[in-house]
Design an enzyme around this catalytic site. Structure first.
Site, PDB file in Angstrom:
ATOM      1  N   ASP A 123      17.994   3.971  -1.593  1.00 50.20           N
ATOM      2  CA  ASP A 123      19.345   3.882  -1.045  1.00 50.20           C
ATOM      3  C   ASP A 123      20.148   2.937  -1.931  1.00 50.20           C
ATOM      4  O   ASP A 123      19.941   1.728  -1.911  1.00 50.20           O
ATOM      5  CB  ASP A 123      19.261   3.360   0.392  1.00 50.20           C
ATOM      6  CG  ASP A 123      20.623   3.198   1.050  1.00 50.20           C
ATOM      7  OD1 ASP A 123      21.651   3.436   0.382  1.00 50.20           O
ATOM      8  OD2 ASP A 123      20.660   2.807   2.245  1.00 50.20           O
ATOM      9  N   HIS A 135      20.377   8.000   8.168  1.00 51.18           N
ATOM     10  CA  HIS A 135      20.208   8.599   6.847  1.00 51.18           C
ATOM     11  C   HIS A 135      19.278   9.803   6.946  1.00 51.18           C
ATOM     12  O   HIS A 135      18.387   9.840   7.804  1.00 51.18           O
ATOM     13  CB  HIS A 135      19.585   7.602   5.864  1.00 51.18           C
ATOM     14  CG  HIS A 135      20.514   6.513   5.425  1.00 51.18           C
ATOM     15  ND1 HIS A 135      20.981   6.391   4.134  1.00 51.18           N
ATOM     16  CD2 HIS A 135      21.054   5.481   6.107  1.00 51.18           C
ATOM     17  CE1 HIS A 135      21.761   5.336   4.039  1.00 51.18           C
ATOM     18  NE2 HIS A 135      21.829   4.766   5.229  1.00 51.18           N
ATOM     19  N   TYR A 186      16.556  -0.660  -2.841  1.00 50.86           N
ATOM     20  CA  TYR A 186      17.421  -0.634  -1.652  1.00 50.86           C
ATOM     21  C   TYR A 186      18.532  -1.648  -1.908  1.00 50.86           C
ATOM     22  O   TYR A 186      18.370  -2.840  -1.651  1.00 50.86           O
ATOM     23  CB  TYR A 186      16.621  -0.958  -0.395  1.00 50.86           C
ATOM     24  CG  TYR A 186      17.447  -1.016   0.869  1.00 50.86           C
ATOM     25  CD1 TYR A 186      18.574  -0.201   1.022  1.00 50.86           C
ATOM     26  CD2 TYR A 186      17.110  -1.862   1.909  1.00 50.86           C
ATOM     27  CE1 TYR A 186      19.341  -0.246   2.173  1.00 50.86           C
ATOM     28  CE2 TYR A 186      17.860  -1.913   3.072  1.00 50.86           C
ATOM     29  CZ  TYR A 186      18.977  -1.103   3.190  1.00 50.86           C
ATOM     30  OH  TYR A 186      19.739  -1.154   4.328  1.00 50.86           O
TER      31      TYR A 186
END
Length: 251
Positions: free
Chosen positions: A149, A242, A111
């Site tokens: 992500d 998301h 992330y």
């Protein structure tokens, strides 16, 4: 031959998702591994009744910078042989990565920081990403899956607003160029080469108008490319900024 299904999702607060039963569609798909980013919590604050009733014997949490940002959670049906929370040294992943080694593959759950606010924040993001790149290059000969992500829109077709600064700077995009130069493949693009295929939006109105970015990825090493059977954006699950993404491989 065995099937491996992984789902990755920036959940924007996992406890809120649990309370609102937003995770039910994820668990109903029965993935072997679930990766959550932006959990905004740690194990101590999780609902233990929820953890006891789900069909995952192993789960691992990384606390974020605060209760308002960051945090990783990994749910897996098979116990990894090794788990690391860094790339090379103890603080190089900023609490934003888990490396899980299984018998047939290694999974990097990341992330990346957003990098907004000031130049120092962007430099911190790039340092994190270069630490990650070094690790990926060093292990590129393995069966490696990279997911999460990235907070980067790689190509022009991966973003609706080309004037966007953070997430679309040359320095950020070059990270994914370098990753591909090491032989890693953007699994989604094996099946879908169209534009306007986004995973992140500022709000629900932007999502309705499909004004967003593709910031969430699965990358696989060259050795796994032919084993990828599908990689999709789960747009029907729309309770976060998301969308979840799903990868299926056959070993």
């Amino acid at each position: 031959m065995s099937k491996l299904k992984i789902i990755s999702w920036n959940a924007n607060g996992i406890r809120t998702r649990i309370k609102n039963k937003d995770l039910n569609p994820i668990f109903e798909k029965e993935p072997d591994v679930i990766l959550f980013q932006e959990t905004k919590t740690d194990y101590e604050k999780m609902d233990k009744k929820f953890l006891d009733k789900i069909d995952y014997d192993y789960y691992y949490f990384l606390k974020g910078e605060s209760t308002r940002t960051g945090g990783l959670a990994t749910f897996t049906k098979e116990k990894p042989n090794i788990i690391k929370r860094f790339f090379k040294s103890s603080n190089d992943a900023l609490g934003r990565a888990s490396v899980l080694e299984y018998d047939n593959f290694t999974l990097i759950h990341i992330y990346a920081p957003l990098g907004s606010g000031n130049k120092a924040k962007l430099e911190e993001k790039l340092e994190y990403l270069y630490n990650f790149l070094h690790f990926a290059q060093k292990n590129s000969d393995k069966n490696l899956i990279i997911a999460g992500d990235f907070n980067i829109a790689h190509k022009e077709k991966d973003i609706s607003n080309l004037d966007t600064k953070i997430t679309f700077t040359d320095g950020e995009r070059e990270i994914l160029d370098k990753l591909e130069s090491f032989g890693f493949v953007d699994a989604f693009r094996l099946f879908n080469d169209e534009g306007e295929q986004y995973t992140s939006w500022k709000n629900q109105e932007a999502r309705k108008d499909n004004e967003g970015s593709r910031l969430d990825y699965f990358f696989v090493s060259k050795s796994l490319k032919d084993k990828v059977k599908s990689c999709t954006i789960l747009n029907e699950i729309n309770n976060s900024k998301h969308a979840p993404i799903e990868l299926i491989l056959d070993f």
